[in-house]
Design a protein around this motif. Sequence first.
Motif, PDB file in Angstrom:
ATOM      1  N   ALA A  97      36.970  59.104 -44.872  1.00 44.14           N
ATOM      2  CA  ALA A  97      37.382  58.045 -43.946  1.00 44.14           C
ATOM      3  C   ALA A  97      38.867  57.749 -44.081  1.00 44.14           C
ATOM      4  O   ALA A  97      39.525  57.430 -43.099  1.00 44.14           O
ATOM      5  CB  ALA A  97      36.573  56.775 -44.202  1.00 44.14           C
ATOM      6  N   GLU A 106      35.994  53.887 -39.561  1.00 44.94           N
ATOM      7  CA  GLU A 106      35.555  55.269 -39.776  1.00 44.94           C
ATOM      8  C   GLU A 106      34.513  55.331 -40.894  1.00 44.94           C
ATOM      9  O   GLU A 106      33.554  56.089 -40.817  1.00 44.94           O
ATOM     10  CB  GLU A 106      36.763  56.157 -40.107  1.00 44.94           C
ATOM     11  N   LEU A 107      34.695  54.521 -41.923  1.00 45.68           N
ATOM     12  CA  LEU A 107      33.744  54.487 -43.032  1.00 45.68           C
ATOM     13  C   LEU A 107      32.371  54.017 -42.557  1.00 45.68           C
ATOM     14  O   LEU A 107      31.348  54.613 -42.903  1.00 45.68           O
ATOM     15  CB  LEU A 107      34.274  53.574 -44.146  1.00 45.68           C
ATOM     16  N   LEU A 110      30.726  56.847 -40.648  1.00 50.30           N
ATOM     17  CA  LEU A 110      30.210  57.878 -41.552  1.00 50.30           C
ATOM     18  C   LEU A 110      28.917  57.428 -42.229  1.00 50.30           C
ATOM     19  O   LEU A 110      27.956  58.196 -42.327  1.00 50.30           O
ATOM     20  CB  LEU A 110      31.249  58.225 -42.620  1.00 50.30           C
TER      21      LEU A 110
END
Length: 136
Positions: A97, A106-107, A110
Amino acid sequence: MRRVRRRDRHGRGLRGPLAPPEVPISLTRAEKFDDLVREEVQRVVAPWREQLAGVEFAVEDIPPAEPGATQVPLGETRTVAGVPRVIVFRRPMEARAGKDGKGERELVRLIHDVVVDEVAQLLGLDPDDVDEPEED
Protein backbone atom coordinates in the motif's frame (compact mmCIF):
# COMPACT_ATOMS: atom_id res chain seq x y z
CA MET A 1 26.63 5.39 42.50
CA ARG A 2 25.40 7.41 39.52
CA ARG A 3 22.56 9.81 39.93
CA VAL A 4 19.72 9.36 37.46
CA ARG A 5 18.61 12.66 35.96
CA ARG A 6 15.03 13.08 34.96
CA ARG A 7 13.70 15.81 32.79
CA ASP A 8 12.04 18.40 35.02
CA ARG A 9 12.68 21.59 33.21
CA HIS A 10 11.89 24.80 35.04
CA GLY A 11 10.26 22.98 37.95
CA ARG A 12 7.07 22.13 36.01
CA GLY A 13 7.13 18.44 36.78
CA LEU A 14 7.89 15.39 34.66
CA ARG A 15 6.46 15.14 31.20
CA GLY A 16 3.43 12.94 30.77
CA PRO A 17 1.79 11.35 27.75
CA LEU A 18 0.63 13.71 25.04
CA ALA A 19 -2.70 11.93 24.64
CA PRO A 20 -4.71 9.58 26.85
CA PRO A 21 -4.47 5.89 25.85
CA GLU A 22 -8.07 5.68 24.58
CA VAL A 23 -7.52 8.40 21.98
CA PRO A 24 -6.85 7.07 18.44
CA ILE A 25 -3.62 9.07 18.14
CA SER A 26 -2.05 6.74 20.68
CA LEU A 27 -2.75 3.57 18.68
CA THR A 28 0.22 1.79 17.15
CA ARG A 29 0.37 0.93 13.44
CA ALA A 30 -0.35 -2.70 14.32
CA GLU A 31 -3.42 -1.73 16.38
CA LYS A 32 -4.73 0.49 13.58
CA PHE A 33 -4.21 -2.35 11.11
CA ASP A 34 -6.05 -4.77 13.42
CA ASP A 35 -8.98 -2.35 13.56
CA LEU A 36 -9.07 -2.05 9.76
CA VAL A 37 -9.07 -5.85 9.39
CA ARG A 38 -11.79 -6.23 12.04
CA GLU A 39 -14.03 -3.72 10.24
CA GLU A 40 -13.58 -5.39 6.84
CA VAL A 41 -14.15 -8.89 8.26
CA GLN A 42 -17.38 -7.77 9.93
CA ARG A 43 -18.59 -6.16 6.71
CA VAL A 44 -17.69 -9.05 4.38
CA VAL A 45 -18.72 -11.89 6.70
CA ALA A 46 -22.10 -10.43 7.75
CA PRO A 47 -24.15 -12.05 4.93
CA TRP A 48 -22.31 -15.36 5.39
CA ARG A 49 -22.37 -15.53 9.21
CA GLU A 50 -24.00 -18.98 9.38
CA GLN A 51 -21.67 -20.60 6.83
CA LEU A 52 -18.58 -19.07 8.49
CA ALA A 53 -19.59 -19.70 12.10
CA GLY A 54 -16.51 -21.81 12.93
CA VAL A 55 -13.97 -19.74 11.00
CA GLU A 56 -11.40 -17.65 12.87
CA PHE A 57 -9.77 -14.51 11.51
CA ALA A 58 -6.29 -13.43 12.59
CA VAL A 59 -3.54 -10.95 11.79
CA GLU A 60 0.14 -11.86 11.68
CA ASP A 61 3.05 -9.55 10.96
CA ILE A 62 4.76 -11.62 8.26
CA PRO A 63 4.07 -14.90 6.48
CA PRO A 64 6.27 -17.93 7.14
CA ALA A 65 9.23 -18.25 4.79
CA GLU A 66 8.52 -20.44 1.79
CA PRO A 67 11.63 -21.72 0.02
CA GLY A 68 11.47 -20.98 -3.69
CA ALA A 69 8.45 -18.69 -3.40
CA THR A 70 8.41 -15.90 -5.95
CA GLN A 71 5.76 -13.74 -4.26
CA VAL A 72 5.01 -12.82 -0.67
CA PRO A 73 1.42 -13.73 0.23
CA LEU A 74 -0.88 -11.05 1.64
CA GLY A 75 -3.13 -13.61 3.32
CA GLU A 76 -3.86 -17.32 3.55
CA THR A 77 -6.18 -19.87 5.10
CA ARG A 78 -4.79 -22.52 7.43
CA THR A 79 -6.50 -25.24 9.41
CA VAL A 80 -5.40 -25.19 13.04
CA ALA A 81 -6.73 -28.00 15.27
CA GLY A 82 -9.52 -28.64 12.78
CA VAL A 83 -10.63 -25.00 12.72
CA PRO A 84 -10.14 -22.94 9.54
CA ARG A 85 -8.26 -19.69 10.21
CA VAL A 86 -8.01 -16.84 7.72
CA ILE A 87 -4.75 -14.97 8.29
CA VAL A 88 -3.99 -11.49 6.99
CA PHE A 89 -0.30 -10.47 6.90
CA ARG A 90 0.27 -6.87 8.03
CA ARG A 91 3.79 -6.03 6.86
CA PRO A 92 3.45 -7.16 3.21
CA MET A 93 0.18 -5.24 2.92
CA GLU A 94 1.63 -2.08 4.42
CA ALA A 95 4.61 -2.33 2.07
CA ARG A 96 2.38 -2.82 -0.97
CA ALA A 97 0.00 0.00 0.00
CA GLY A 98 2.89 2.35 0.71
CA LYS A 99 4.45 1.91 -2.71
CA ASP A 100 1.64 3.73 -4.48
CA GLY A 101 1.64 6.60 -1.99
CA LYS A 102 -2.12 6.32 -1.47
CA GLY A 103 -1.76 5.22 2.14
CA GLU A 104 -4.73 4.06 4.16
CA ARG A 105 -7.24 4.01 1.29
CA GLU A 106 -5.07 1.52 -0.63
CA LEU A 107 -4.48 -0.50 2.54
CA VAL A 108 -8.22 -0.82 3.17
CA ARG A 109 -8.73 -1.94 -0.44
CA LEU A 110 -6.01 -4.59 -0.11
CA ILE A 111 -7.43 -5.88 3.17
CA HIS A 112 -10.90 -6.04 1.63
CA ASP A 113 -9.65 -7.95 -1.44
CA VAL A 114 -7.72 -10.50 0.65
CA VAL A 115 -10.60 -11.12 3.05
CA VAL A 116 -13.06 -11.53 0.15
CA ASP A 117 -10.71 -13.91 -1.69
CA GLU A 118 -10.10 -16.09 1.37
CA VAL A 119 -13.80 -16.22 2.30
CA ALA A 120 -14.67 -17.09 -1.31
CA GLN A 121 -12.21 -20.00 -1.23
CA LEU A 122 -13.70 -21.27 2.04
CA LEU A 123 -17.23 -21.09 0.64
CA GLY A 124 -16.26 -22.46 -2.77
CA LEU A 125 -17.65 -19.37 -4.50
CA ASP A 126 -16.41 -16.74 -6.89
CA PRO A 127 -15.11 -13.60 -5.09
CA ASP A 128 -17.69 -11.49 -6.96
CA ASP A 129 -20.46 -13.63 -5.43
CA VAL A 130 -19.10 -13.11 -1.91
CA ASP A 131 -18.95 -9.34 -2.17
CA GLU A 132 -20.60 -7.91 -5.21
CA PRO A 133 -18.69 -4.91 -6.59
CA GLU A 134 -20.36 -1.55 -6.20
CA GLU A 135 -21.84 -0.12 -9.36
CA ASP A 136 -20.80 3.42 -10.30
